[in-house]
Design an enzyme around this catalytic site. Structure first.
Site, PDB file in Angstrom:
ATOM      1  N   LYS A 266     -50.128 -35.828  49.915  1.00 46.44           N
ATOM      2  CA  LYS A 266     -49.849 -37.035  50.708  1.00 46.44           C
ATOM      3  C   LYS A 266     -50.136 -36.770  52.189  1.00 46.44           C
ATOM      4  CE  LYS A 266     -45.474 -38.772  50.722  1.00 46.44           C
ATOM      5  NZ  LYS A 266     -44.964 -39.020  52.094  1.00 46.44           N
TER       6      LYS A 266
ATOM      7  N   ARG B  70     -53.910 -37.800  56.842  1.00 42.45           N
ATOM      8  CA  ARG B  70     -54.629 -37.239  57.992  1.00 42.45           C
ATOM      9  C   ARG B  70     -56.136 -37.385  57.831  1.00 42.45           C
ATOM     10  NH1 ARG B  70     -49.647 -35.216  57.636  1.00 42.45           N
ATOM     11  NH2 ARG B  70     -48.611 -34.257  59.429  1.00 42.45           N
TER      12      ARG B  70
ATOM     13  N   ASP C 244     -39.117 -31.605  51.664  1.00 42.38           N
ATOM     14  CA  ASP C 244     -39.148 -32.714  50.702  1.00 42.38           C
ATOM     15  C   ASP C 244     -38.698 -32.274  49.303  1.00 42.38           C
ATOM     16  OD1 ASP C 244     -40.020 -34.455  52.654  1.00 42.38           O
ATOM     17  OD2 ASP C 244     -42.137 -34.167  52.197  1.00 42.38           O
TER      18      ASP C 244
ATOM     19  N   ARG D 298     -35.040 -45.644  60.207  1.00 41.10           N
ATOM     20  CA  ARG D 298     -35.329 -44.219  60.447  1.00 41.10           C
ATOM     21  C   ARG D 298     -35.611 -43.965  61.931  1.00 41.10           C
ATOM     22  NH1 ARG D 298     -39.358 -41.951  56.035  1.00 41.10           N
ATOM     23  NH2 ARG D 298     -38.709 -40.014  57.052  1.00 41.10           N
TER      24      ARG D 298
ATOM     25  N   ARG E 285     -38.558 -39.674  45.904  1.00 40.97           N
ATOM     26  CA  ARG E 285     -38.227 -38.289  45.523  1.00 40.97           C
ATOM     27  C   ARG E 285     -36.901 -38.210  44.760  1.00 40.97           C
ATOM     28  NH1 ARG E 285     -42.525 -35.828  47.046  1.00 40.97           N
ATOM     29  NH2 ARG E 285     -43.490 -36.307  49.060  1.00 40.97           N
TER      30      ARG E 285
HETATM   31  C1  S3P Z   1     -44.698 -35.100  56.717  1.00 38.88           C
HETATM   32  C2  S3P Z   1     -43.723 -34.407  57.366  1.00 38.88           C
HETATM   33  C3  S3P Z   1     -42.332 -34.313  56.889  1.00 38.88           C
HETATM   34  C4  S3P Z   1     -42.191 -34.741  55.435  1.00 38.88           C
HETATM   35  C5  S3P Z   1     -42.957 -35.986  55.131  1.00 38.88           C
HETATM   36  C6  S3P Z   1     -44.442 -35.806  55.457  1.00 38.88           C
HETATM   37  C7  S3P Z   1     -46.043 -35.120  57.291  1.00 38.88           C
HETATM   38  O1  S3P Z   1     -41.528 -35.146  57.702  1.00 38.88           O
HETATM   39  O2  S3P Z   1     -40.839 -34.935  55.126  1.00 38.88           O
HETATM   40  O3  S3P Z   1     -42.823 -36.296  53.761  1.00 38.88           O
HETATM   41  O4  S3P Z   1     -47.007 -35.527  56.598  1.00 38.88           O
HETATM   42  O5  S3P Z   1     -46.201 -34.747  58.466  1.00 38.88           O
HETATM   43  P1  S3P Z   1     -40.889 -34.591  59.081  1.00 38.88           P
HETATM   44  O6  S3P Z   1     -42.018 -34.145  59.906  1.00 38.88           O
HETATM   45  O7  S3P Z   1     -40.177 -35.739  59.717  1.00 38.88           O
HETATM   46  O8  S3P Z   1     -39.965 -33.496  58.664  1.00 38.88           O
END
Ligand code: S3P
Length: 416
Positions: free
Chosen positions: A5, A10, A299, A106, A372
């Site tokens: 993901k 990205r 995660d 959030r 999740r």
């Molecule tokens: C992610 C960073 C994480 C993760 C999210 C995906 C990312 O979050 O929990 O599922 O793709 O940069 P945080 O950076 O807020 O910890």
């Protein structure tokens, strides 16, 4: 395994900012990543699919995005809204971003604060801490930012804003979070320096479109790793899984718990490490998880809680307060579901204490609309006595639309 993901998001974002085409193989067609595609289409980027099912992003270059003619709704996707905020802060136009009920609760202040230090003008609800956000693009300056949280989304938002400045932008974090932004920006041609706990990037690079091969998502593989460990007579090979060391905390933890988990082969592709994994039924034991490992399994805490419920002895998870601000308060939501199935769990200020060893039973539980939690409870249900019903299971489409079908292939008989 479904595509990673973080890497799928990205690849679209950097492909959009690059010159020329970016061709993405193994793109995750989950709702979150589709939200990123829609957002960039709204910003004037042409994105389509080729004859081989690959996603093709026709890059517009660093300065080619266009003002969207409406509010952009990014659904449930924290990565989309936070990384986009960094990209949009330095554009010569205005953007409005919103998302679903979970996203609107959030924390966005963690991104808006460093961006405003760079000169960004972003307005949000609750004193600029919550979405919807109005981003009034402005001239930005580079900064050195000491982030209070180990968050790849915060780090990436600041580094991406740094692309639109003259000079080096640096982010330091308390523990190293996932570094996909750094690796992929560098592959696209930016000057990036990896720091022991953080990174820096040089502004105004010329990014060139790339062929991106998205590895399988280790955060998805985690569900089948735990399923293989806790269900008797299992033997599962998971192929092509991303093994970036900033993501592999789950492997360390499962091994510490006594899981028969083998990396059968390992290789490099596009700056990322990949491998094939073998998991076999295992007698698990409790463990302690805390400190710098936390961002590398952030995660995976809900599915680790499931493994811990089936292990012998106590598992303690600390320094996990970030779980409270994910798609749901995951310390609470996983504890509620597993307790309904008969587990004994304490929710701590910064983590969980799980008393393993008790057999779980089927129950009527809820995902709380968190993908999740839905998948973790489904795996818990596999090894439980009796039937489990999971409400709001459709949340799995966020990261693994075919989860039920794939699980059925393993469980030989599960159905929707
Ligand atoms: C992610 C960073 C994480 C993760 C999210 C995906 C990312 O979050 O929990 O599922 O793709 O940069 P945080 O950076 O807020 O910890």
């Amino acid at each position: 395994m479904p595509g990673d993901k973080s890497i799928s998001h990205r690849a679209v974002m950097f492909g959009a900012l690059a010159q020329g085409d970016t061709i993405i193989e193994g793109f995750l067609r989950g709702e979150d990543c589709l939200s990123t595609i829609s957002a960039f289409r709204a910003l004037g980027v042409k994105i389509d699919e080729d004859d081989h099912g690959r996603v093709v992003v026709h890059g517009v270059g660093l300065n080619g995005l266009k003002e969207a003619d409406n509010i952009i709704d990014i659904g449930n996707s924290g990565t989309t809204i936070r990384l986009l905020s960094g990209i949009l802060a330095g554009q010569p136009f205005v953007t409005f971003l919103t998302g679903d009920a979970s996203i609107r609760q959030r924390p966005m202040g963690r991104v808006l604060k460093p961006l405003s230090l760079m000169g960004a003008q972003i307005i949000g609800r609750a004193n600029h801490t919550l979405a919807p956000l109005a981003i009034i693009g402005s001239a930005l300056s580079p900064i050195v930012y000491q982030s209070p949280v180990a968050s790849a989304q915060v780090k990436s938002a600041v580094l991406l804003a740094g692309l639109f400045t003259d000079g080096w932008t640096e982010v330091q974090e308390p523990s190293l979070s996932r570094n996909h932004t750094e690796l992929m920006l560098s592959a696209f041609g930016a000057e990036v320096v990896q720091l022991p706990k953080g990174a820096k990037v040089k502004g105004r690079p010329i990014l060139k479109g790339q062929n991106v091969m998205v590895p399988g998502d280790i955060s998805s593989a985690a569900y089948f790793l735990v399923a293989g460990a806790i269900v008797a007579n299992s033997r599962i090979v998971l192929k092509n899984v991303g093994l970036n060391p900033t993501r592999t905390g789950i492997i360390e933890v499962l091994r510490a718990m006594g899981a028969k988990l083998t990396i059968i082969s390992q290789w490099q592709s596009g700056g990322e490490t990949l491998g094939d994994l073998l998991i076999e039924s295992s007698q698990l034991k409790g463990t302690t998880i805390a400190g710098d490992i936390m961002p590398t399994l952030i995660d995976e805490v809900p599915i680790i809680a499931v493994a811990a419920a089936y292990a012998q002895g106590i598992t303690e998870i600390r320094n996990a307060e970030e779980l409270k601000v994910k798609e749901s308060n995951r310390l609470e939501t996983i504890a509620i579901g597993l307790r309904q199935m008969g587990a004994k769990i304490d929710v701590l200020d910064d983590g969980l204490r799980i008393y393993g060893g008790g057999a779980l039973h089927g129950a009527h539980v809820d995902s709380f609309n968190d993908h999740r939690i839905a998948m973790s409870l489904a795996v818990a249900a596999l090894a439980a006595e009796g039937e489990t019903v999971i409400d709001h299971f459709e949340a799995v489409s966020v990261s693994w639309p075919d989860f039920v079908q794939d699980l059925a292939r393993l469980a030989g008989g599960a159905n929707e």
